[in-house]
Design an enzyme around this catalytic site. Structure first.
Site, mmCIF file in Angstrom:
data_model
loop_
_atom_site.group_PDB
_atom_site.id
_atom_site.type_symbol
_atom_site.label_atom_id
_atom_site.label_comp_id
_atom_site.label_asym_id
_atom_site.label_seq_id
_atom_site.Cartn_x
_atom_site.Cartn_y
_atom_site.Cartn_z
ATOM 1 N N ARG A 130 65.119 21.069 91.233
ATOM 2 C CA ARG A 130 64.004 21.339 90.298
ATOM 3 C C ARG A 130 62.649 21.352 90.995
ATOM 4 O O ARG A 130 61.611 21.082 90.388
ATOM 5 C CB ARG A 130 63.983 20.331 89.149
ATOM 6 C CG ARG A 130 65.228 20.379 88.311
ATOM 7 C CD ARG A 130 65.014 19.767 86.939
ATOM 8 N NE ARG A 130 66.230 19.881 86.159
ATOM 9 C CZ ARG A 130 67.156 18.938 86.108
ATOM 10 N NH1 ARG A 130 67.005 17.814 86.774
ATOM 11 N NH2 ARG A 130 68.238 19.125 85.386
ATOM 12 N N LYS B 27 53.256 32.930 93.996
ATOM 13 C CA LYS B 27 54.256 33.825 93.395
ATOM 14 C C LYS B 27 55.485 33.831 94.295
ATOM 15 O O LYS B 27 55.381 34.119 95.493
ATOM 16 C CB LYS B 27 53.718 35.252 93.275
ATOM 17 C CG LYS B 27 52.834 35.477 92.065
ATOM 18 C CD LYS B 27 52.536 36.956 91.895
ATOM 19 C CE LYS B 27 51.615 37.194 90.719
ATOM 20 N NZ LYS B 27 51.193 38.607 90.613
ATOM 21 N N GLU C 238 46.137 45.746 102.260
ATOM 22 C CA GLU C 238 45.834 44.640 101.340
ATOM 23 C C GLU C 238 44.460 44.033 101.653
ATOM 24 O O GLU C 238 43.770 43.556 100.755
ATOM 25 C CB GLU C 238 46.909 43.544 101.419
ATOM 26 C CG GLU C 238 48.303 43.971 100.972
ATOM 27 C CD GLU C 238 48.520 43.914 99.446
ATOM 28 O OE1 GLU C 238 47.569 43.611 98.700
ATOM 29 O OE2 GLU C 238 49.658 44.191 99.022
ATOM 30 N N LYS D 220 41.352 35.503 97.380
ATOM 31 C CA LYS D 220 42.572 35.265 96.613
ATOM 32 C C LYS D 220 42.553 33.860 96.008
ATOM 33 O O LYS D 220 42.924 33.670 94.840
ATOM 34 C CB LYS D 220 43.816 35.473 97.477
ATOM 35 C CG LYS D 220 45.084 35.248 96.669
ATOM 36 C CD LYS D 220 46.213 36.137 97.022
ATOM 37 C CE LYS D 220 47.361 35.944 96.030
ATOM 38 N NZ LYS D 220 48.552 36.655 96.389
ATOM 39 N N GLU E 89 48.367 34.630 86.042
ATOM 40 C CA GLU E 89 48.076 36.034 85.721
ATOM 41 C C GLU E 89 48.010 36.312 84.219
ATOM 42 O O GLU E 89 48.656 37.219 83.701
ATOM 43 C CB GLU E 89 49.100 36.970 86.398
ATOM 44 C CG GLU E 89 48.555 38.389 86.562
ATOM 45 C CD GLU E 89 49.415 39.262 87.457
ATOM 46 O OE1 GLU E 89 49.735 38.849 88.578
ATOM 47 O OE2 GLU E 89 49.733 40.376 87.021
ATOM 48 N N ARG F 107 43.770 37.477 87.514
ATOM 49 C CA ARG F 107 44.655 37.629 88.685
ATOM 50 C C ARG F 107 45.162 39.059 88.802
ATOM 51 O O ARG F 107 45.484 39.524 89.900
ATOM 52 C CB ARG F 107 45.822 36.634 88.619
ATOM 53 C CG ARG F 107 46.658 36.667 89.889
ATOM 54 C CD ARG F 107 47.562 35.474 90.046
ATOM 55 N NE ARG F 107 48.348 35.620 91.264
ATOM 56 C CZ ARG F 107 48.990 34.639 91.879
ATOM 57 N NH1 ARG F 107 48.962 33.429 91.396
ATOM 58 N NH2 ARG F 107 49.689 34.875 92.976
ATOM 59 N N ASN G 96 46.046 43.423 91.659
ATOM 60 C CA ASN G 96 46.980 44.553 91.592
ATOM 61 C C ASN G 96 46.267 45.892 91.717
ATOM 62 O O ASN G 96 46.851 46.933 91.392
ATOM 63 C CB ASN G 96 47.764 44.505 90.275
ATOM 64 C CG ASN G 96 48.604 43.249 90.192
ATOM 65 O OD1 ASN G 96 49.118 42.779 91.196
ATOM 66 N ND2 ASN G 96 48.723 42.695 89.000
ATOM 67 N N HIS H 238 48.181 48.944 92.718
ATOM 68 C CA HIS H 238 49.613 48.632 92.656
ATOM 69 C C HIS H 238 50.382 49.430 91.612
ATOM 70 O O HIS H 238 51.590 49.579 91.731
ATOM 71 C CB HIS H 238 49.828 47.132 92.428
ATOM 72 C CG HIS H 238 49.623 46.312 93.675
ATOM 73 N ND1 HIS H 238 48.417 46.267 94.342
ATOM 74 C CD2 HIS H 238 50.467 45.520 94.389
ATOM 75 C CE1 HIS H 238 48.533 45.462 95.390
ATOM 76 N NE2 HIS H 238 49.764 45.004 95.445
ATOM 77 N N HIS I 233 53.616 51.052 93.000
ATOM 78 C CA HIS I 233 54.980 50.724 92.585
ATOM 79 C C HIS I 233 55.755 51.975 92.188
ATOM 80 O O HIS I 233 56.959 52.085 92.456
ATOM 81 C CB HIS I 233 54.968 49.689 91.458
ATOM 82 C CG HIS I 233 54.593 48.314 91.945
ATOM 83 N ND1 HIS I 233 54.220 47.290 91.117
ATOM 84 C CD2 HIS I 233 54.534 47.805 93.205
ATOM 85 C CE1 HIS I 233 53.954 46.210 91.839
ATOM 86 N NE2 HIS I 233 54.134 46.501 93.112
ATOM 87 N N HIS J 242 55.078 48.754 101.635
ATOM 88 C CA HIS J 242 54.304 48.312 100.462
ATOM 89 C C HIS J 242 52.791 48.446 100.695
ATOM 90 O O HIS J 242 52.071 49.015 99.864
ATOM 91 C CB HIS J 242 54.666 46.870 100.110
ATOM 92 C CG HIS J 242 53.840 46.319 98.988
ATOM 93 N ND1 HIS J 242 53.964 46.765 97.688
ATOM 94 C CD2 HIS J 242 52.844 45.383 98.974
ATOM 95 C CE1 HIS J 242 53.090 46.127 96.913
ATOM 96 N NE2 HIS J 242 52.405 45.286 97.676
HETATM 97 N N1 GLY Z 1 50.038 39.820 95.137
HETATM 98 C C1 GLY Z 1 49.385 39.675 93.891
HETATM 99 C C2 GLY Z 1 49.295 38.273 93.420
HETATM 100 O O1 GLY Z 1 49.613 37.353 94.152
HETATM 101 O O2 GLY Z 1 48.920 38.041 92.300
#
Ligand code: GLY
Length: 371
Positions: free
Chosen positions: A123, A145, A187, A229, A239, A243, A247, A250, A254, A268
């Site tokens: 956990r 993430k 990025e 960031k 998000e 956040r 993107n 993106h 995508h 990417h």
């Molecule tokens: N790569 C986008 C984020 O971490 O929210």
């Protein structure tokens, strides 16, 4: 700037991002005082293991830590249930306990998979990110993430699980291929475009030196990207709002990644760069920003020798309607509406669901026609 620390100030989950060349050799000094067993489990991939595992393990040994590594196959396909299961079972076989630290040592694939394994193991066990690619140092290793892909789409299975430390050793960037380095640079540019016009100016001036290996410039670029960031993640960890600014580019990216089968036809970060150029083009057509802005974005990407246009992607692509259809399957769709990150200028991005699909279609049609 030869070294920097960025603090991510999340309540109960705060951590530092250390940025400098030569951190692998000092990894043990960072990890040893954190408690847990004096045995560190490292999850990595075979390419990174061949290049850098010995140096990391020597750095751990120097501080009295023993270590064992699991080297997974390199590549996006590793982000799957089977490799996750293998990783979790391996960590259990290594007798990882709640207080121990798992090290994710690699690019975005390893960071996401090992982070998710750490999130579900007992956990939740602590993990440290030691990102080896530029993309991972400026984006995926920061912010918590974690996850794997499903046949239904990328990153659809996962959890938010913050690392307890990030060690971004900028010397490792010297072993990346120019293509991988520039993909990560996509990025970096994204941060300037989304929220810091001065940083974009700085990249226009310093990008070529940075790509050529200037270490101070590399540390500075990774640091500014991580600061941006961290600021965003502190405001909106999961998000619900801001956040999503991360993107930028993106939604287009995508769709292009799906259209190219997530193959090495398009990395990417390359898709992010093309996507940023398209997002600015769309913003200009909607009269949100001036026409000079997309031209400036494209000029900088071109000057860096990057992919800029859809026409730079080798091989056939589906038509504009099909690309729009792929966008609608993106997980950024909210109540059936596509969410775009558009811009009122360089450094002034915002989130909107109010984009007419005809405008997106016309941008895609022109891009596919090479105009
Ligand atoms: N790569 C986008 C984020 O971490 O929210």
């Amino acid at each position: 700037m030869t070294a920097a620390t960025v603090h991510v100030d999340l309540p109960g989950r705060a951590y530092d991002i250390e940025i400098a060349p030569g951190l692998l050799e000092k990894a043990g000094a960072f990890l040893a005082p954190r408690g847990g067993r004096k045995h560190i489990c490292i999850v990595t991939d075979q390419n990174v293991a061949d290049l850098h595992l010995e140096a990391l393990q020597a750095g751990l040994t120097a501080a009295g830590l023993t270590s064992e590594a699991l080297a997974l196959p390199p590549g996006e396909a590793t982000k799957c249930w089977a490799e996750l299961e293998r990783t979790v079972e391996w960590l259990l076989a290594q007798k990882v306990e709640r207080g121990d630290i798992v090290v994710a040592f690699g690019g975005g694939v390893i960071g996401d998979l090992a982070g998710f394994a750490a999130a579900v193991l007992r956990r939740g066990v602590r993990f440290v990110q030691i990102p080896t690619s530029l993309l991972a140092q400026v984006d995926s290793s920061v912010g918590g993430k974690t996850g794997i892909n499903s046949p239904m789409g990328k990153n659809l299975i996962g959890a938010f699980h913050q690392p307890s430390l990030v060690l971004a050793d900028t010397a490792l960037l010297g072993t990346l291929t120019p293509r991988d380095f520039l993909a990560g640079y996509g990025e970096v540019v994204k941060y300037g475009l989304l929220g810091d016009a001065d940083f974009f100016d700085w990249l226009e001036q310093n990008g070529p030196a940075l790509a050529a290996g200037d270490m101070d410039a590399r540390v500075q670029a990774v640091t500014r990207s991580c600061q941006m960031k961290a600021d965003i993640v502190q405001r909106d960890e999961t998000e619900q709002g801001d956040r999503a600014l991360l993107n930028l580019g993106h939604t287009f990216c995508h769709a292009l990644e799906a259209a190219t089968g997530y193959s090495d036809r398009l990395l990417h970060g390359e898709g992010v760069a093309i996507g940023c150029a398209l997002a600015f083009e769309l913003s200009a057509r909607l009269r949100l920003c001036s026409q000079e802005d997309p031209s400036r974005v494209r000029a900088h990407l071109r000057a860096m020798g990057m992919k800029v246009d859809i026409a730079d992607i080798p091989g056939d692509l589906p038509d504009a309607d099909a690309l729009l259809g792929l966008m609608s399957q993106d997980k950024k769709v909210l109540d059936g509406k596509l969410r775009f990150i558009l811009a009122r200028g360089i450094g002034e991005a915002f989130i909107t669901s109010d984009v007419p699909s005809e405008a997106v279609l016309s941008v895609l049609e022109d891009a596919l026609a090479g105009r």
